[in-house]
Structure formats: C-alpha cells, structure tokens
Design an enzyme around this catalytic site. Sequence first.
Site, PDB file in Angstrom:
ATOM      1  N   HIS A 421      35.390  34.418  16.309  1.00  0.00           N
ATOM      2  CA  HIS A 421      35.958  34.973  15.085  1.00  0.00           C
ATOM      3  C   HIS A 421      35.854  33.982  13.931  1.00  0.00           C
ATOM      4  O   HIS A 421      35.464  34.338  12.813  1.00  0.00           O
ATOM      5  CB  HIS A 421      37.425  35.354  15.318  1.00  0.00           C
ATOM      6  CG  HIS A 421      38.123  35.845  14.092  1.00  0.00           C
ATOM      7  ND1 HIS A 421      38.829  34.999  13.259  1.00  0.00           N
ATOM      8  CD2 HIS A 421      38.183  37.071  13.539  1.00  0.00           C
ATOM      9  CE1 HIS A 421      39.314  35.704  12.253  1.00  0.00           C
ATOM     10  NE2 HIS A 421      38.942  36.959  12.399  1.00  0.00           N
ATOM     11  N   CYS A 752       2.837   8.384   6.966  1.00  0.00           N
ATOM     12  CA  CYS A 752       4.172   8.880   7.264  1.00  0.00           C
ATOM     13  C   CYS A 752       5.148   7.723   7.069  1.00  0.00           C
ATOM     14  O   CYS A 752       4.965   6.639   7.614  1.00  0.00           O
ATOM     15  CB  CYS A 752       4.252   9.437   8.679  1.00  0.00           C
ATOM     16  SG  CYS A 752       3.617   8.348   9.966  1.00  0.00           S
TER      17      CYS A 752
END
Length: 817
Positions: A421, A752
């Site tokens: 919930h 990189c």
Amino acid sequence: MGGAPVLWFEHLGIADVPRVGGKNASLGEMVRELSARGVRVPGGFATSADAYREYVVANGIGPALAELLEDHRAGRATLRQTGAGARELFLRGEFPEATAQEILRFYRRLGERAGRPDPAVAVRSSATAEDLPDASFAGQQETYLNVVGEEALLEACRRCYASLFTDRAITYRELKGFDHLQVALSVGVQEMVRADLGGSGVMFTIDTESGFPDVAVISAAWGLGETVVQGTVDPDKYLVFKPLLDVAPAPVVERTRGAKLQKMVYDDDAPSGGVRTRLVDTFAAERRAFVLDDDEVLQLARWAVLVEQHYGRPMDLEWAKDGSSGELFLLQARPETVQAGRGESRFTVHHLTEKGRVLATGAAIGDGIATGPACLIRSAADIETFRDGAVLVTEMTDPDWVPVMKRAAAIVTDHGGATSHAAIVSRELGLPAVVGTGDASRVLAEGRPLTVSCAEGDRGTVYEGTLAFTTEEVDLGELPASRTRIMVNVASPAAAFRWWRLPTAGVGLARMEFVVNNIVKVHPMALVHPERVAGEEDRRRIAELTEGFPDGPEYFVQTLALGLAKLAAPYHPKPVIVRLSDFKTNEYAHLVGGAAFEEPEENPMLGFRGASRYYDPRYREGFALECRALRRVREHIGFDNVVVMVPFCRTPAEADRVLAEMASHGLERGRRGLQVYMMCEIPSNVVLAEQFATRFDGFSIGSNDLTQLVLGVDRDAEALRALFDERDEAVTRMISEAIRKAHAAGIPIGICGQGPSDHPDFAEFLVREGIDSISLNPDSFLRTARRIAETEQRLGETGSTPDRTTDRTTDRTTMES
C-alpha cells in the site's frame, strides 16, 4: 434504469466500462479477444452498474449517503466516521428479488460449466470510474476469495457494494475530482483458481520505478495473491526482457528469491458468510524455493506482451498458478497509470552532492530525493499528530493513512515491497519512499533530520542529516547531436534502468568486478574449491549465499550472468562493453573466502591483475566461470550486443594466451558475432598498438592507469596528487598516438573515465584528436554531451546522431555493429 442486471464475461468488452466498471470490462475483453491466443482467464460473470443503482434506490441509501458526504466535506465528520457510516448503509440493505435471483441463476450455471455445484468463486469489486488510463482504483474496493454457496455469494456482493466507500476510495476520488454519487459498482464473480495450492502474484508490463518499457516485472508468492497485492509478504521477483522473448532461449534478467514467510490459503471451516481464507506460515522448503520456474516466467511474460499489445498501453496484471492442474491464469488486467503518464522526452535527474551516515535501506519507490524531520507514527489512531513536510516513518500503511501521506515529504516503512500500500500510494502521489527497511521505526528517532534518497538504484537509502542535492529537468529532444559517440559507464545493475532515457550510443564500460563484489560477493576460486576455505564464518556465508543452487560454480555463473544482463537490457541492441574482472590481489582477498587464494603483494596496482590472471593456474578455474557467465548472457539470455574487453594486457603474447583461454570456454572472437576489445592503459599498448590491433576489435583508453604508468605516479598516493593529471603533455601525446594508430589499423577507439567530465579542455582535446567515443558516468552525461557538441561546432565538425554506425576515418563498422 434498464439492461440486464448480470452478464457473462464473454459478452463484455472494454467499451462496457460504464456498465460493469474497468475491472470486469477488462476481464470480458481478455476472455473474448485473447483466449483464442492462449491466454487463460477464469470464467465468470458480472453484475451491472444498473443493478447497483437499483440497490441504492430500493434501500433508500441515496439521501443518507449524500448527507454523510456533506458532513465530511464540511468538517463535521472524520474520514473514518464517514466511511463507516456509508458502508453500514449498504450492509443493512437487501437485493431486489429479481436481481438476487438472476445472480443465483448465473452462479448455478457457472457451477454446471465447472462440473460441480456451489463452486468456489472470487467476488471482486469493479467501480465504473476505476482502471481508467489516468486513474487506477486498484485495491480500494474489496475482493472476497473462496466464496461458496448462494447465501455467501449474495453477502459478498453486498460487502463489495459497501467497499465502494472504503476510506482510501473516498480519498482517492476526492484527489481525482470524481463525484462520489456518480460512481457505481459492478461485482465480478470469477471461478477460483486453486492458487492456495500453488502460487500467485502481480505483473507489470513496464518497470514501475524507472518507466523502462522493455521489461515485464513479475512478483510471486505461495498461496492466494492477496498477500502480494497488499504487500504483506516479501515475494520472489523476476524481470523478463520482452524484445528477446521470441529470439533467445531465456531472456530473464533478474531472479530474486523473496522471504515468503506466510501464504494465504482456504479456510473451509470458517462460517459460510465470513472470510474463508487464512494466513499460515510457509514451510522452510517453500521459503528456499522459487514459486515459478523459467518456463512459467516466460509464459507469463508472453501473455503480458499480448495483453499490452492488445490494449496499446502498459498494463498492471494479476495472475495465479493452479496447484492442482499446474496451469497459469490471468485474473485481472488494468492500465498502469503512474509511469505510463510520463513522457519519454523529459528527464529528471536527482543527484546527492554529499553523503551522510546510512541509517536504513529498503526498496526504492520513485527516483526522487527529499529531506525533513522524522515523524514516527505507529498507529493510524495517532495520525493527527503528523507534521506537514515531515518524513513519515511507520511500520506499514493502509487506506486510513492516505490523508496524512499526502502531507509527507517522504515515506519510510518497516514492512512491504513494491506492491505494498505504501508503495502504490507513494507512486501515485509522486513521493520518494523507502519500504521494507525492517527496522526504520526502531532506528529513526522522532524529530531527527533525514534525507530519503531513491535516486541511487532500486535500493532506497535513509541518510542522517539534511544533505544537499540537485534536481535538473532536461528535455532530451533538445540535446545537440554530435559526431563523437557518447556512451555511458555503468556498474550497478540496480541503477541500470534509471538511465534508460539517455540518448546514449551504448555502454562504454561495465565493470564486472562491481557485480562480483556487490552481488556475487564470493571469490570464484572459493566456489570451485570450497575445501580450501578455512574460516568458519566464510564457510557459513558461502553456504548461505549458495542455498538453492546446485553448486557453488552455478551460483557464481547465474548470479553474475543475471547482473550483467540487467546492465545490458536498457541499451540493447547498442553495444555494451563488459570489462573482465580487474581486481587487485588485496581486493580479491576481501571477497568471501578470498584470503585462501590470494598472496600479499608489495604493489598490487602493478601485480597479479587483469589479463595475467586469466591463464594462470592460480585463477584459471575462476576465469572459466567468468567466461561461462558471459556466454550465458550472450547465448542463453540473448544479449549478443555484449562486447568483452580485456584489461591490463601487457604484451601481444599475453593477449594470445587470453584469447585462447576464452575460446576454450566458448568465447571465441568472431563466433556468433563476438567482438573482443582491449583496454589501452599500459604504455606498451600504445607502443605496440599495431600488433594489438590485429588481435582485438577495438581499444578503450583507460586514462587513470595510463596516466599513472606514463608519469610513474601511484594514483592512490595522496602526497603525489598534484602530479596526477591526465592532461599532462606526456599523457596526451600517448593518447594521440593511440588514436592515430587505431584509426590506421581500421579499428575504433574510445575512452572511459571521469576526465572528459571534469576537464572541458580534456574533452576538447579528445574531440580534436578524432576519438570515436567518449564514455561518461551517467550523472555527468547531459552536461558533457552538450560540451562535446559545442566543441565540435567550434572545430567545424559536421553534426550527426549519437548512434552513428560507421567509423569516421575508415567507414568500417564499429562499436555499433
């Protein structure tokens, strides 16, 4: 009023929402349109909205209900009082005789179809305003399971009518602007699937946290599905990459075993008019086992694709497995309304700019960050004490909590998962939430300043203090194109989906060692030779991690393969360059069981690391597991866009040995399109680049190691920090030479690292030298991509798309092939 009060599902379709509500209209649509394509849906019938309105009129409910709602709006009655009073009006009512008889006639006919009198049925509420594309009322009205007998059926229908006025449903309608008195309710009566003997759960056709559209997300628990829908158990979780469903043998990219401590089963001893289910503890064997095998996971995912294609939008589904027949069924289908409402072109980046002490962790709901003082509330009876803008900390929430949740900065709970919930409401309200922490209500003191971060992957973190963070809204459609391919560095599978919207050319660096260290956690040699692990604690931890797997090596291969597959999924079919493990000996030793297999070195940075390990008897068997995992990623899961990269390869002869070792484990360069790259990070890689280029399909410059080896500076030495600079002329000359030689050899070369993000002049240098790709950390992608495009414009480059598929210099296929 008119029309039939009861209708079979097969006579309904999606156009019948005004007659039978979204849930029942969707059930009819699936039965009518998808059954012929193999989707199994339990049969049943629905009462009409007109039947509900007749009930309201026959029992004189309308005026009293209007008065209750007016008192609530005027502040004369609390939400709880209003809801209780409204429900009581319905529970005291009686069905008109004609309607009651028609419901019972259909129920008897359903029993004839099932071949047994008084069949067990699920009785589900379906509001006429629910399951709309922009609003989902899922879970706000009641469902009653294992309802048996005519009297029990009518009572369950009556209770469904009453549940139109649950506290949450009242609040949600007010949030969405629906008129309470204009909404009607249909009741669906559906033959029960014996999931009490099998399992059940929910399934989304989109990742509910990131909005990544190419996965089906499946949750599964033993027994009836209410435990998953309500979020009261920790279920198994599976992710399936939908585009490869009909291409690869098993495109499952995540398989996480949940605790599954309880399950809901039939309670046939309960009174016929009451709740006929109960919670029981699961057996130890059930907790250790997965609810679904791969074939069942893939079957559900294929159904998810069929349903999504039929409805033309992301969907939220419930499913069940009959423990008697072994058959799978879809029980419900409704539109997914949170992520589906967000556009793909706009991208919000939340980024913590400082870190604090971690106080609690759990499942991240959303991708935001919020700060505020902790407000600890243990019971809904105390919600009036909540302070606006605080972080709501509690054990778990239910519909009574919705009004106070709207006023919170963030939500933290002890219990529940992604379908609880608290998670559902947090998504709808756009609040960051960390659910299922286990102990937040115990460790987070009242009034303590907190930072709740859901911006770091699928694990949310609660930090001590009010930490600084940034939020950037970007229209990705306005990003300028560049000749240089802009790729990303990714390490964490948990965070991979977060960046799927970035217009990247793929992944320039995926670090295998991050997955090994954070997910596998065990030294591969300790799994091959457990008899050599001496420490009792290490033995216990290995047994714990490998529980449920055939053996230690299979644990390593499967866990690593799934981690790498999840990294690759958001970028398919673009290249994903996975660097083989590059731990140093001291780092390997810190893995579970690692101390038995690593010898101390004076300088691990220059020692037994990278390529030198892969063919050495001390690690060769561990490397075989790495190869097996990569082969599984490419050939079994299906990500043949994965490129393998060899780090720290000192000589051409060493390259030959590594490539031979890979080939012996089925990773042969060129076979099934496999490309193998090399990290260009040692001076010898540049000096002998022509020789390395004949052995590899591409280079990626590792500027950190190249800088330290060219300048002779230990990159970790604090005293030498000022000397470590990848912009030093000696380093840039090496980089220029590497780029020139790669292009001369006709292979692509990229870089990189953080340098281009940190130093605009370094990025400009790389662009000027004609580097093919620059791979960036995701959080610096947007600003650096702009900078690179601006640099190219200044240098007179011609713009093109980031996904350019040919090499600028040689016009040969490169990383994109």
